[in-house]
Scaffold this active site. Sequence first.
Site, PDB file in Angstrom:
ATOM      1  N   GLU A 147       0.838  -1.206   0.000  1.00 29.98           N
ATOM      2  CA  GLU A 147       0.000   0.000   0.000  1.00 29.98           C
ATOM      3  C   GLU A 147       0.870   1.252   0.000  1.00 29.98           C
ATOM      4  O   GLU A 147       1.993   1.229   0.503  1.00 29.98           O
ATOM      5  CB  GLU A 147      -0.846   0.007   1.282  1.00 29.98           C
ATOM      6  CG  GLU A 147      -2.330   0.049   1.176  1.00 29.98           C
ATOM      7  CD  GLU A 147      -3.001   1.067   0.294  1.00 29.98           C
ATOM      8  OE1 GLU A 147      -2.387   1.637  -0.624  1.00 29.98           O
ATOM      9  OE2 GLU A 147      -4.184   1.276   0.531  1.00 29.98           O
ATOM     10  N   ASP A 148       0.331   2.335  -0.529  1.00 27.32           N
ATOM     11  CA  ASP A 148       1.068   3.601  -0.484  1.00 27.32           C
ATOM     12  C   ASP A 148       1.083   4.171   0.934  1.00 27.32           C
ATOM     13  O   ASP A 148       2.121   4.538   1.458  1.00 27.32           O
ATOM     14  CB  ASP A 148       0.490   4.629  -1.482  1.00 27.32           C
ATOM     15  CG  ASP A 148      -1.020   4.842  -1.352  1.00 27.32           C
ATOM     16  OD1 ASP A 148      -1.682   4.148  -0.547  1.00 27.32           O
ATOM     17  OD2 ASP A 148      -1.544   5.727  -2.061  1.00 27.32           O
ATOM     18  N   ASP A 207      -3.830   5.124   6.657  1.00 26.60           N
ATOM     19  CA  ASP A 207      -4.335   6.316   7.336  1.00 26.60           C
ATOM     20  C   ASP A 207      -5.247   5.839   8.474  1.00 26.60           C
ATOM     21  O   ASP A 207      -4.763   5.488   9.553  1.00 26.60           O
ATOM     22  CB  ASP A 207      -5.046   7.170   6.289  1.00 26.60           C
ATOM     23  CG  ASP A 207      -5.516   8.508   6.820  1.00 26.60           C
ATOM     24  OD1 ASP A 207      -5.112   8.882   7.930  1.00 26.60           O
ATOM     25  OD2 ASP A 207      -6.287   9.188   6.125  1.00 26.60           O
ATOM     26  N   ARG A 250       0.813  12.299  -8.732  1.00 24.88           N
ATOM     27  CA  ARG A 250       1.348  10.941  -8.506  1.00 24.88           C
ATOM     28  C   ARG A 250       2.777  10.815  -9.024  1.00 24.88           C
ATOM     29  O   ARG A 250       3.566  10.018  -8.533  1.00 24.88           O
ATOM     30  CB  ARG A 250       0.494   9.891  -9.231  1.00 24.88           C
ATOM     31  CG  ARG A 250      -0.888   9.692  -8.657  1.00 24.88           C
ATOM     32  CD  ARG A 250      -1.511   8.422  -9.256  1.00 24.88           C
ATOM     33  NE  ARG A 250      -2.963   8.399  -9.109  1.00 24.88           N
ATOM     34  CZ  ARG A 250      -3.601   7.971  -8.023  1.00 24.88           C
ATOM     35  NH1 ARG A 250      -2.917   7.522  -7.009  1.00 24.88           N
ATOM     36  NH2 ARG A 250      -4.915   7.978  -7.965  1.00 24.88           N
TER      37      ARG A 250
HETATM   38  P1  IMP Z   1      -7.441   4.488   5.045  1.00 22.51           P
HETATM   39  O1  IMP Z   1      -8.497   3.517   4.667  1.00 22.51           O
HETATM   40  O2  IMP Z   1      -7.997   5.663   5.800  1.00 22.51           O
HETATM   41  O3  IMP Z   1      -6.269   3.869   5.755  1.00 22.51           O
HETATM   42  O4  IMP Z   1      -6.956   5.167   3.722  1.00 22.51           O
HETATM   43  C1  IMP Z   1      -6.132   4.578   2.880  1.00 22.51           C
HETATM   44  C2  IMP Z   1      -6.162   5.231   1.510  1.00 22.51           C
HETATM   45  O5  IMP Z   1      -6.498   6.638   1.558  1.00 22.51           O
HETATM   46  C3  IMP Z   1      -4.782   5.162   0.944  1.00 22.51           C
HETATM   47  O6  IMP Z   1      -4.620   3.988   0.209  1.00 22.51           O
HETATM   48  C4  IMP Z   1      -4.720   6.400   0.084  1.00 22.51           C
HETATM   49  O7  IMP Z   1      -5.192   6.078  -1.210  1.00 22.51           O
HETATM   50  C5  IMP Z   1      -5.647   7.381   0.712  1.00 22.51           C
HETATM   51  N1  IMP Z   1      -4.886   8.370   1.506  1.00 22.51           N
HETATM   52  C6  IMP Z   1      -4.806   8.451   2.859  1.00 22.51           C
HETATM   53  N2  IMP Z   1      -4.029   9.472   3.244  1.00 22.51           N
HETATM   54  C7  IMP Z   1      -3.583  10.047   2.095  1.00 22.51           C
HETATM   55  C8  IMP Z   1      -2.700  11.163   1.831  1.00 22.51           C
HETATM   56  O8  IMP Z   1      -2.169  11.844   2.714  1.00 22.51           O
HETATM   57  N3  IMP Z   1      -2.471  11.433   0.508  1.00 22.51           N
HETATM   58  C9  IMP Z   1      -3.026  10.715  -0.505  1.00 22.51           C
HETATM   59  N4  IMP Z   1      -3.839   9.671  -0.291  1.00 22.51           N
HETATM   60  C10 IMP Z   1      -4.121   9.346   0.991  1.00 22.51           C
HETATM   61 MG    MG Z   2      -4.698   3.884  -1.859  1.00 23.09          MG
END
Ligand code: IMP
Ligand code: MG
Length: 165
Positions: free
Chosen positions: A90-91, A94, A156
């Site tokens: 994963e990138d 969050d 990106r």
């Molecule tokens: P989560 O489900 O809240 O953990 O979010 C994960 C996804 O939200 C990641 O795979 C990203 O695609 C996107 N995301 C969360 N934070 C960022 C950020 O700071 N920049 C860009 N994308 C983000």
């Molecule tokens: Mg993502």
Amino acid sequence: MISQRRVIRRIKNLSQQLSREYQGCNVLIIGVLKGSFIFMADLIRGMSIPVECGFIQASSYDRGTKSSGRVRISGLERLTIRGREILVVEDIIDTGLTMKEIVRNLKRRGARRVKICALLDKPARRKTDIHPDYLGFTVPDRFLVGFGLDWDEKYRELPFVGYIK
Ligand code: IMP
Ligand code: MG
């Protein structure tokens, strides 16, 4: 936030670590599109063991930049998961809601073991018990772009990790 040199150097270390840990394992590395594709390309290029690659897509039904908690995953049906040793790439993690749903799906499909490799970890907003097994950098609660991460599909391509002011 993180220079090109630092990102590349850190990924090289991760590649070496993963090569040691997955030696002889026939690992299936699954990238989460779109954000992971640049990280994943560098990560596997630096590895010294044979790997198999797959991609899935995860989207949350949210407006704006906050996750709603409802995650849809596609592309799993194209992969053979049962009995496999899996590494999800994963990138950024969050809230962790996306990754939690991905891991749940992989286990339901019979994965032998699922581990997580994330380039970035933003623990400040975590809402789950998810944490990366392999991590590039812990980052503060800022909206980050570059190295695959986007802001409304932009930035990106930046070869470093920056933040939106
Ligand atoms: P989560 O489900 O809240 O953990 O979010 C994960 C996804 O939200 C990641 O795979 C990203 O695609 C996107 N995301 C969360 N934070 C960022 C950020 O700071 N920049 C860009 N994308 C983000
Ligand atoms: Mg993502």
